[in-house]
Design a protein around this motif. Sequence first.
Motif, short mmCIF file in Angstrom:
data_model
loop_
_atom_site.label_atom_id
_atom_site.label_comp_id
_atom_site.label_asym_id
_atom_site.label_seq_id
_atom_site.Cartn_x
_atom_site.Cartn_y
_atom_site.Cartn_z
N PHE A 159 0.80 -1.22 0.00
CA PHE A 159 0.00 0.00 0.00
C PHE A 159 0.83 1.28 0.00
O PHE A 159 0.41 2.30 0.54
N ALA A 168 6.45 12.33 -8.29
CA ALA A 168 7.75 12.70 -8.88
C ALA A 168 8.45 13.81 -8.10
O ALA A 168 9.19 14.61 -8.66
N ILE A 179 9.67 3.72 6.83
CA ILE A 179 9.08 2.43 7.26
C ILE A 179 10.21 1.46 7.58
O ILE A 179 10.11 0.67 8.52
N ILE A 188 13.99 -6.12 13.10
CA ILE A 188 13.68 -6.87 11.88
C ILE A 188 14.42 -6.18 10.73
O ILE A 188 14.37 -4.95 10.60
C1 LIG Z 1 13.58 -4.24 6.82
C2 LIG Z 1 12.36 -3.44 6.48
C3 LIG Z 1 12.44 -2.85 5.03
C4 LIG Z 1 11.08 -2.15 4.63
C5 LIG Z 1 11.11 -1.50 3.20
C6 LIG Z 1 11.33 -2.54 2.10
C7 LIG Z 1 11.21 -1.89 0.69
C8 LIG Z 1 9.75 -1.56 0.32
C9 LIG Z 1 9.67 -0.91 -1.05
C10 LIG Z 1 8.24 -0.48 -1.41
C11 LIG Z 1 7.34 -1.64 -1.77
C12 LIG Z 1 5.95 -1.13 -2.23
C13 LIG Z 1 4.99 -2.28 -2.56
C14 LIG Z 1 3.74 -1.66 -3.16
O1 LIG Z 1 2.97 -1.03 -2.46
S1 LIG Z 1 3.50 -1.79 -4.87
C15 LIG Z 1 2.24 -0.59 -5.19
C16 LIG Z 1 2.88 0.82 -5.32
N1 LIG Z 1 1.86 1.86 -5.39
C17 LIG Z 1 1.37 2.35 -6.55
O2 LIG Z 1 1.77 1.98 -7.64
C18 LIG Z 1 0.25 3.37 -6.39
C19 LIG Z 1 0.29 4.46 -7.46
N2 LIG Z 1 1.60 5.10 -7.54
C20 LIG Z 1 2.05 5.94 -6.54
O3 LIG Z 1 1.41 6.18 -5.52
C21 LIG Z 1 3.45 6.51 -6.71
O4 LIG Z 1 3.77 6.49 -8.09
C22 LIG Z 1 4.54 5.72 -5.95
C23 LIG Z 1 4.30 5.92 -4.44
C24 LIG Z 1 4.48 4.23 -6.30
C25 LIG Z 1 5.92 6.28 -6.31
O5 LIG Z 1 5.93 7.68 -6.03
P1 LIG Z 1 6.33 8.73 -7.21
O6 LIG Z 1 5.86 8.16 -8.51
O7 LIG Z 1 5.86 10.08 -6.80
O8 LIG Z 1 7.96 8.68 -7.28
P2 LIG Z 1 8.96 9.48 -6.31
O9 LIG Z 1 9.50 10.66 -7.05
O10 LIG Z 1 8.37 9.74 -4.98
O11 LIG Z 1 10.13 8.38 -6.11
C26 LIG Z 1 10.73 7.79 -7.27
C27 LIG Z 1 11.46 6.59 -6.75
O12 LIG Z 1 10.51 5.62 -6.26
C28 LIG Z 1 10.74 4.37 -6.92
N3 LIG Z 1 9.48 3.64 -7.04
C29 LIG Z 1 8.47 3.88 -7.91
N4 LIG Z 1 7.48 2.99 -7.75
C30 LIG Z 1 7.87 2.17 -6.73
C31 LIG Z 1 7.28 1.02 -6.09
N5 LIG Z 1 6.08 0.53 -6.46
N6 LIG Z 1 7.96 0.39 -5.10
C32 LIG Z 1 9.18 0.85 -4.73
N7 LIG Z 1 9.81 1.93 -5.29
C33 LIG Z 1 9.14 2.58 -6.28
C34 LIG Z 1 11.32 4.76 -8.28
O13 LIG Z 1 12.02 3.65 -8.81
C35 LIG Z 1 12.25 5.91 -7.88
O14 LIG Z 1 13.42 5.39 -7.30
P3 LIG Z 1 14.79 5.37 -8.17
O15 LIG Z 1 14.39 4.67 -9.48
O16 LIG Z 1 15.18 6.81 -8.38
O17 LIG Z 1 15.76 4.57 -7.39
#
Ligand SMILES: CCCCCCCCCCCCCC(=O)SCCNC(=O)CCNC(=O)[C@H](O)C(C)(C)COP(=O)(O)OP(=O)(O)OC[C@H]1O[C@@H](n2cnc3c(N)ncnc32)[C@H](O)[C@@H]1OP(=O)(O)O
Length: 409
Positions: A159, A168, A179, A188
Amino acid sequence: ELFDFLSVRTAAPNQKRQPKRNYTFWGSQPVAQFDDDPGSTPTEDGSIEGEKTVDEVQKEPYKLPAGYEWCTCDFSDDKVVQEVYNLLTTNYVEDDDNMFRFDYSAGFLKWALMPPGSQQEWLAGVRVSHNKKLVGFITAIPATIRVKEQVLRMVEINFLCVHKKLRAKRLAPVLIKEITRRVNLHDIWQAAYTAGVVLPTPVATCRYWHRSLNPKKLIDVGFSKLGHRMTMARTIKLYRLPESPRTPGFRQMHEGDSQEVLNLLSAYLEQFKLAPQLTLEEVKHWLVPRADVIDSFVVEGADGTITDFASFYTLPSSILGHPQHSVLKAAYMYYTVPGATQLQQLMTDVMIEARRKGYDVFNALDVLHNQQFLKDLKFGEGDGFLRYYLFNWRVVEKLQPSDVGLVLL
Ligand SMILES: CCCCCCCCCCCCCC(=O)SCCNC(=O)CCNC(=O)[C@H](O)C(C)(C)COP(=O)(O)OP(=O)(O)OC[C@H]1O[C@@H](n2cnc3c(N)ncnc32)[C@H](O)[C@@H]1OP(=O)(O)O
Ligand SMILES: CNCCCN(C)c1ncc(F)c(N2CC(C(=O)NCc3cnc4ccccn34)C2)n1
């Protein structure tokens, strides 16, 4: 780059704009990189970042620009659940042609985000300070996940959402780092997540398959097309299903079946390289039916024992801008364990139930043993890929979809 104001831009003045796909954020994270040199990376699965302790984790939240603030979403307050629902129903995942958008219900979100062991601070939001509007969201729930022979305490991340008006501006990396911090404070260090997009680096790349239940509506709304040389009448006939399930003893699961379902599921998941390890409490939470959220079924043998299990979750999609239809009612296959019943027959009975309950389409990934029935049961291959990722855990060789025994929501 409103939210990327901390890192000083040291780019040389005449540095040409980098081509896309440079993963500025993901290149800095403990995940396998696309350009990792096979010669210098470990040949064993394992943690990517050196062991860290909780007291090394920064205590204060990541900095946000003036005018924005962190929040923790208290899901025991239905007003807060409604705020999250409202953010997601207008700003969450859409298909590439912007025809559909997921419409996770409030009841589904409470189920998905309040499993046993869930932590309130793991429902992290960003609000606009002056009007408290929720504009960013990301969640973690606890999970014990086995990766080949290693059993790891992890979280599942899901989510992730940034309001369309704040896209962007690099807010997603801040949400991900925050998170991560909140999860690290609980000692963790690994996570599992899925996404439709390509990021460094998928451990498995799976495909969606769709089984039409209401072909006329699916064609009307543009979800599917009339097959060539097919009429609508012929298409409706092709996908018709019997009125009621065929397997003797096939019935809805109830809580009393939980221990037997746990035993069946645990034994079955042993054969996959990526799979959850569930407790009895987790089986009760994830698999006991909840109307319009999770449907699950068992086959009760003549001797009263449970021999098979099957389930699907309910995830409708908003149909954007269609004159007649506003909602696509979709069922997504969840965990399924064939035992005494052939998988094709078990799945046919599940689809008969979904059709009877008014679902338009039944979706399944090519994970688990699903490839055994997808073609026979008239599923069509979708154009959607779902990539599986692990955070801070290197998996030396990629998994096949049939190695995957983990289904995220
Ligand atoms: C130990 C605990 C660890 C916990 C964390 C583990 C990791 C969890 C990771 C998350 C797991 C999520 C699982 C789900 O929920 S998958 C579902 C994701 N949600 C959506 O697709 C909903 C519609 N889209 C949006 O709300 C936005 O476009 C999102 C929020 C997706 C990006 O916002 P925005 O479009 O305004 O971009 P920005 O300028 O802020 O940031 C750009 C950067 O973000 C990277 N980006 C784009 N899409 C994703 C994506 N789906 N997972 C990870 N990273 C993503 C992108 O490569 C770029 O990085 P880099 O290419 O420059 O490097
Ligand atoms: C982080 N959680 C991952 C699971 C979220 N899930 C269910 C999901 N993630 C990526 C997908 F590619 C996908 N697909 C189902 C297939 C499909 O039905 N495609 C047409 C369609 C109908 N409605 C929508 C809404 C959004 C995107 C495509 N849509 C493709 N499902």
